[in-house]
Design an enzyme around this catalytic site. Structure first.
Site, PDB file in Angstrom:
ATOM      1  N   ASN A  99       0.827  -1.205   0.000  1.00 34.84           N
ATOM      2  CA  ASN A  99       0.000   0.000   0.000  1.00 34.84           C
ATOM      3  C   ASN A  99       0.862   1.257   0.000  1.00 34.84           C
ATOM      4  OD1 ASN A  99      -2.075  -1.829   0.216  1.00 34.84           O
ATOM      5  ND2 ASN A  99      -2.326  -1.535   2.427  1.00 34.84           N
ATOM      6  N   VAL A 100       0.289   2.301  -0.572  1.00 41.91           N
ATOM      7  CA  VAL A 100       1.015   3.577  -0.658  1.00 41.91           C
ATOM      8  C   VAL A 100       0.311   4.648   0.183  1.00 41.91           C
ATOM      9  CG1 VAL A 100       1.902   3.034  -2.968  1.00 41.91           C
ATOM     10  CG2 VAL A 100      -0.280   4.237  -2.744  1.00 41.91           C
ATOM     11  N   ASP A 101      -0.729   4.216   0.959  1.00 44.05           N
ATOM     12  CA  ASP A 101      -1.601   5.202   1.627  1.00 44.05           C
ATOM     13  C   ASP A 101      -1.058   5.713   2.960  1.00 44.05           C
ATOM     14  OD1 ASP A 101      -3.899   2.452   2.307  1.00 44.05           O
ATOM     15  OD2 ASP A 101      -2.180   3.118   3.484  1.00 44.05           O
ATOM     16  N   HIS A 116       5.894  -0.461  -2.654  1.00 46.70           N
ATOM     17  CA  HIS A 116       5.423   0.261  -3.830  1.00 46.70           C
ATOM     18  C   HIS A 116       5.427   1.769  -3.653  1.00 46.70           C
ATOM     19  CE1 HIS A 116       3.102  -3.645  -5.016  1.00 46.70           C
ATOM     20  NE2 HIS A 116       4.409  -3.722  -5.278  1.00 46.70           N
ATOM     21  N   CYS A 124      10.654  15.059  -8.650  1.00 49.85           N
ATOM     22  CA  CYS A 124      10.735  15.921  -9.835  1.00 49.85           C
ATOM     23  C   CYS A 124      11.428  15.194 -10.988  1.00 49.85           C
ATOM     24  CB  CYS A 124      11.528  17.190  -9.481  1.00 49.85           C
ATOM     25  SG  CYS A 124      11.787  18.253 -10.911  1.00 49.85           S
ATOM     26  N   CYS A 145       7.634  21.424  -9.801  1.00 44.65           N
ATOM     27  CA  CYS A 145       8.733  21.644  -8.840  1.00 44.65           C
ATOM     28  C   CYS A 145       9.140  23.114  -8.895  1.00 44.65           C
ATOM     29  CB  CYS A 145       9.902  20.744  -9.283  1.00 44.65           C
ATOM     30  SG  CYS A 145      11.431  20.954  -8.365  1.00 44.65           S
ATOM     31  N   PRO A 211     -11.432 -11.816   2.871  1.00 44.90           N
ATOM     32  CA  PRO A 211     -12.803 -12.318   2.702  1.00 44.90           C
ATOM     33  C   PRO A 211     -12.938 -13.232   1.481  1.00 44.90           C
ATOM     34  CG  PRO A 211     -12.727  -9.904   2.514  1.00 44.90           C
ATOM     35  CD  PRO A 211     -11.349 -10.373   2.735  1.00 44.90           C
TER      36      PRO A 211
HETATM   37  C1  BV8 Z   1       8.433  -5.107 -11.701  1.00 45.41           C
HETATM   38  C2  BV8 Z   1       1.610   1.351  -6.714  1.00 45.41           C
HETATM   39  C3  BV8 Z   1      10.302  -5.380 -13.100  1.00 45.41           C
HETATM   40  C4  BV8 Z   1       1.031   2.524  -7.382  1.00 45.41           C
HETATM   41  C5  BV8 Z   1       1.277  -0.808  -7.765  1.00 45.41           C
HETATM   42  C6  BV8 Z   1       3.037 -11.102 -15.978  1.00 45.41           C
HETATM   43  C7  BV8 Z   1       3.116 -12.058 -14.987  1.00 45.41           C
HETATM   44  C8  BV8 Z   1       3.687 -11.767 -13.739  1.00 45.41           C
HETATM   45  C9  BV8 Z   1       4.181 -10.478 -13.486  1.00 45.41           C
HETATM   46  C10 BV8 Z   1       4.079  -9.542 -14.486  1.00 45.41           C
HETATM   47  C11 BV8 Z   1       3.514  -9.827 -15.715  1.00 45.41           C
HETATM   48  N1  BV8 Z   1       3.542  -8.716 -16.473  1.00 45.41           N
HETATM   49  C12 BV8 Z   1       4.117  -7.733 -15.749  1.00 45.41           C
HETATM   50  C13 BV8 Z   1       4.470  -8.227 -14.556  1.00 45.41           C
HETATM   51  C14 BV8 Z   1       5.137  -7.505 -13.485  1.00 45.41           C
HETATM   52  C15 BV8 Z   1       4.146  -6.594 -12.771  1.00 45.41           C
HETATM   53  C16 BV8 Z   1       2.970  -7.392 -12.256  1.00 45.41           C
HETATM   54  O1  BV8 Z   1       3.081  -8.084 -11.260  1.00 45.41           O
HETATM   55  N2  BV8 Z   1       1.819  -7.275 -12.956  1.00 45.41           N
HETATM   56  C17 BV8 Z   1       0.654  -8.013 -12.513  1.00 45.41           C
HETATM   57  C18 BV8 Z   1      -0.588  -7.135 -12.674  1.00 45.41           C
HETATM   58  C19 BV8 Z   1       0.544  -9.284 -13.348  1.00 45.41           C
HETATM   59  N3  BV8 Z   1       4.880  -6.064 -11.640  1.00 45.41           N
HETATM   60  C20 BV8 Z   1       5.573  -4.933 -11.800  1.00 45.41           C
HETATM   61  O2  BV8 Z   1       5.598  -4.268 -12.806  1.00 45.41           O
HETATM   62  C21 BV8 Z   1       6.422  -4.542 -10.594  1.00 45.41           C
HETATM   63  N4  BV8 Z   1       7.725  -4.218 -11.063  1.00 45.41           N
HETATM   64  O3  BV8 Z   1       8.124  -6.262 -11.844  1.00 45.41           O
HETATM   65  O4  BV8 Z   1       9.562  -4.565 -12.209  1.00 45.41           O
HETATM   66  C22 BV8 Z   1      11.612  -4.756 -13.144  1.00 45.41           C
HETATM   67  C23 BV8 Z   1      12.671  -5.372 -12.479  1.00 45.41           C
HETATM   68  C24 BV8 Z   1      13.903  -4.781 -12.530  1.00 45.41           C
HETATM   69  C25 BV8 Z   1      14.081  -3.581 -13.235  1.00 45.41           C
HETATM   70  C26 BV8 Z   1      12.991  -2.961 -13.862  1.00 45.41           C
HETATM   71  C27 BV8 Z   1      11.737  -3.538 -13.811  1.00 45.41           C
HETATM   72  C28 BV8 Z   1       5.853  -3.293  -9.918  1.00 45.41           C
HETATM   73  C29 BV8 Z   1       4.519  -3.625  -9.320  1.00 45.41           C
HETATM   74  C30 BV8 Z   1       4.040  -2.419  -8.514  1.00 45.41           C
HETATM   75  C31 BV8 Z   1       2.928  -1.764  -9.272  1.00 45.41           C
HETATM   76  N5  BV8 Z   1       2.382  -0.699  -8.418  1.00 45.41           N
HETATM   77  N6  BV8 Z   1       0.797   0.207  -7.054  1.00 45.41           N
HETATM   78  C32 BV8 Z   1      -0.340   2.802  -6.876  1.00 45.41           C
HETATM   79  O5  BV8 Z   1      -0.748   2.277  -5.813  1.00 45.41           O
HETATM   80  O6  BV8 Z   1      -1.016   3.561  -7.557  1.00 45.41           O
HETATM   81  S1  BV8 Z   1       0.452  -2.279  -7.758  1.00 45.41           S
HETATM   82  C33 BV8 Z   1      -1.057  -2.167  -7.007  1.00 45.41           C
HETATM   83  O7  BV8 Z   1      -1.485  -3.519  -6.868  1.00 45.41           O
HETATM   84  C34 BV8 Z   1      -1.035  -1.631  -5.583  1.00 45.41           C
HETATM   85  O8  BV8 Z   1       0.248  -1.352  -5.068  1.00 45.41           O
HETATM   86  C35 BV8 Z   1      -1.599  -2.776  -4.792  1.00 45.41           C
HETATM   87  O9  BV8 Z   1      -1.130  -2.790  -3.517  1.00 45.41           O
HETATM   88  C36 BV8 Z   1      -1.056  -3.898  -5.592  1.00 45.41           C
HETATM   89  C37 BV8 Z   1      -1.555  -5.243  -5.272  1.00 45.41           C
HETATM   90  O10 BV8 Z   1      -2.958  -5.155  -5.192  1.00 45.41           O
HETATM   91  P1  BV8 Z   1      -3.577  -5.559  -3.761  1.00 45.41           P
HETATM   92  O11 BV8 Z   1      -2.903  -4.746  -2.705  1.00 45.41           O
HETATM   93  O12 BV8 Z   1      -3.532  -7.030  -3.618  1.00 45.41           O
HETATM   94  O13 BV8 Z   1      -5.044  -5.036  -3.898  1.00 45.41           O
HETATM   95  P2  BV8 Z   1      -6.224  -5.723  -4.717  1.00 45.41           P
HETATM   96  O14 BV8 Z   1      -7.287  -4.711  -4.910  1.00 45.41           O
HETATM   97  O15 BV8 Z   1      -5.662  -6.436  -5.913  1.00 45.41           O
HETATM   98  O16 BV8 Z   1      -6.759  -6.852  -3.714  1.00 45.41           O
HETATM   99  C38 BV8 Z   1      -7.390  -6.462  -2.527  1.00 45.41           C
HETATM  100  C39 BV8 Z   1      -7.554  -7.718  -1.722  1.00 45.41           C
HETATM  101  O17 BV8 Z   1      -8.102  -7.360  -0.449  1.00 45.41           O
HETATM  102  C40 BV8 Z   1      -8.529  -8.701  -2.346  1.00 45.41           C
HETATM  103  O18 BV8 Z   1      -7.985 -10.009  -2.258  1.00 45.41           O
HETATM  104  C41 BV8 Z   1      -9.778  -8.599  -1.467  1.00 45.41           C
HETATM  105  O19 BV8 Z   1     -10.450  -9.830  -1.344  1.00 45.41           O
HETATM  106  C42 BV8 Z   1      -9.164  -8.219  -0.145  1.00 45.41           C
HETATM  107  N7  BV8 Z   1     -10.063  -7.472   0.752  1.00 45.41           N
HETATM  108  C43 BV8 Z   1     -11.119  -6.679   0.435  1.00 45.41           C
HETATM  109  N8  BV8 Z   1     -11.667  -6.181   1.578  1.00 45.41           N
HETATM  110  C44 BV8 Z   1     -10.938  -6.668   2.614  1.00 45.41           C
HETATM  111  C45 BV8 Z   1      -9.914  -7.477   2.096  1.00 45.41           C
HETATM  112  N9  BV8 Z   1      -9.015  -8.100   2.875  1.00 45.41           N
HETATM  113  C46 BV8 Z   1      -9.140  -7.935   4.204  1.00 45.41           C
HETATM  114  N10 BV8 Z   1     -10.097  -7.163   4.776  1.00 45.41           N
HETATM  115  C47 BV8 Z   1     -11.001  -6.516   4.016  1.00 45.41           C
HETATM  116  N11 BV8 Z   1     -11.957  -5.756   4.589  1.00 45.41           N
HETATM  117 ZN    ZN Z   2      12.838  20.012  -9.864  1.00 45.45          ZN
END
Ligand code: BV8
Ligand code: ZN
Length: 245
Positions: A99-101, A116, A124, A145, A211
């Site tokens: 999370n970023v919050d 993240h 900047c 900036c 959930p």
């Molecule tokens: C990288 C920040 C390489 C910004 C985010 C194909 C296959 C595998 C991987 C990849 C692929 N293609 C690309 C990739 C890599 C990619 C990736 O994983 N893609 C996925 C979509 C397939 N990853 C990346 O690009 C990462 N970087 O790999 O770099 C590299 C290496 C070296 C050099 C250069 C490059 C970077 C990933 C970070 C992306 N940034 N966010 C922002 O927030 O705006 S990701 C975004 O998703 C958020 O950070 C979030 O945290 C994250 C994960 O989501 P969740 O937190 O799980 O949230 P979600 O909504 O999905 O799920 C919520 C869950 O809560 C649910 O399960 C729900 O049931 C549950 N819930 C609901 N209510 C409750 C609850 N649980 C408890 N209590 C409740 N009340």
């Molecule tokens: Zn600057």
């Protein structure tokens, strides 16, 4: 299930916690992939990527400014507070969040590894200066900036590598923990989700709080089906003896 999980938690001498957007849901911060999640209106590749920002910084910043306003109105809940108690009770403890919050820090968590980035920091593109910017709403979109350069959110976008050090710290914590507690993540984003099988490969027990089912639920030692705000306080009760290890 809950009793078994509570017993494992009480006994664990070293712990790691991995959280995702779900732990902020009960604070009123929408998740990414859940019903009405953030991604519903926006597709991830449209907004959370460097390409999208280059193409349309105003649109991307409108989304982040909207999220910052939502987060500013949010308050940490009993689940966040339970994790603060846990941190105080366990000498060897790491809270790894996707999370970023910033809600974990606002609840009082000290040792937070942010995989993240942080929605409350900006960087900047011209001079590279990074700083906290908590203005809500932003006075101008996209924000600039002092040097005139364009500011970007201090978060990790898809296709970007994680902040140097954060991944290593998280990996080290997971390799050396007896118990990993995974809360509120759909476990589809890598490399963060890879921490779950890594913990298992290193002999740790894994407890999940969600959930819904996740791709790992069936393979975990214990998957507690419910909201973090209810389950975590039950798992980590208020009474003072929770720190007996
Ligand atoms: C990288 C920040 C390489 C910004 C985010 C194909 C296959 C595998 C991987 C990849 C692929 N293609 C690309 C990739 C890599 C990619 C990736 O994983 N893609 C996925 C979509 C397939 N990853 C990346 O690009 C990462 N970087 O790999 O770099 C590299 C290496 C070296 C050099 C250069 C490059 C970077 C990933 C970070 C992306 N940034 N966010 C922002 O927030 O705006 S990701 C975004 O998703 C958020 O950070 C979030 O945290 C994250 C994960 O989501 P969740 O937190 O799980 O949230 P979600 O909504 O999905 O799920 C919520 C869950 O809560 C649910 O399960 C729900 O049931 C549950 N819930 C609901 N209510 C409750 C609850 N649980 C408890 N209590 C409740 N009340
Ligand atoms: Zn600057």
């Amino acid at each position: 299930m809950l009793d078994q999980a509570r017993q494992w938690l009480r006994a664990a001498r070293s712990m790691a916690v991995l959280t995702g957007a779900g732990i902020s849901a009960e604070s009123g911060v929408p998740t990414f992939r859940g019903p009405g999640g953030l991604w519903r209106q926006y597709r991830p590749e449209d907004l959370a990527t460097p390409e999208a920002f280059r193409r349309n910084p105003r649109l991307v910043w409108e989304w982040y400014d909207w999220r910052r306003q939502r987060i500013a109105q949010a308050r940490p809940h009993a689940g966040h507070e339970a994790l603060v108690r846990l941190e105080r009770a366990k000498p060897r403890f790491a809270l790894i969040t996707q999370n970023v919050d910033g809600l974990h820090e606002r609840a009082g968590s000290q040792r937070v590894i942010k995989l993240h980035g942080d929605i409350w920091t900006v960087r900047c593109l011209a001079c590279g200066r990074e700083r906290r910017d908590e203005r809500v709403p932003l006075p101008e979109i996209p924000p600039r900036c002092e040097c005139g350069g364009l500011l970007r959110p201090g978060v990790v976008w898809f296709g970007e590598s994680l902040p140097p050090g954060a991944w290593e710290q998280a990996e080290d914590a997971v390799r050396n923990c007896e118990l990993l507690l995974v809360i509120g993540t759909s476990a589809v984003v890598y490399p963060a989700a890879g921490l779950i099988p890594l913990a298992q490969a290193c002999g740790a027990r894994v407890i999940e709080v969600n959930p819904e089912e996740t791709p790992f639920s069936a393979r975990l030692d214990c998957s507690l089906r419910g909201p973090a705000g209810q389950i975590l306080p039950a798992l980590i009760p208020l009474e003072p003896n929770v720190q007996t290890g």
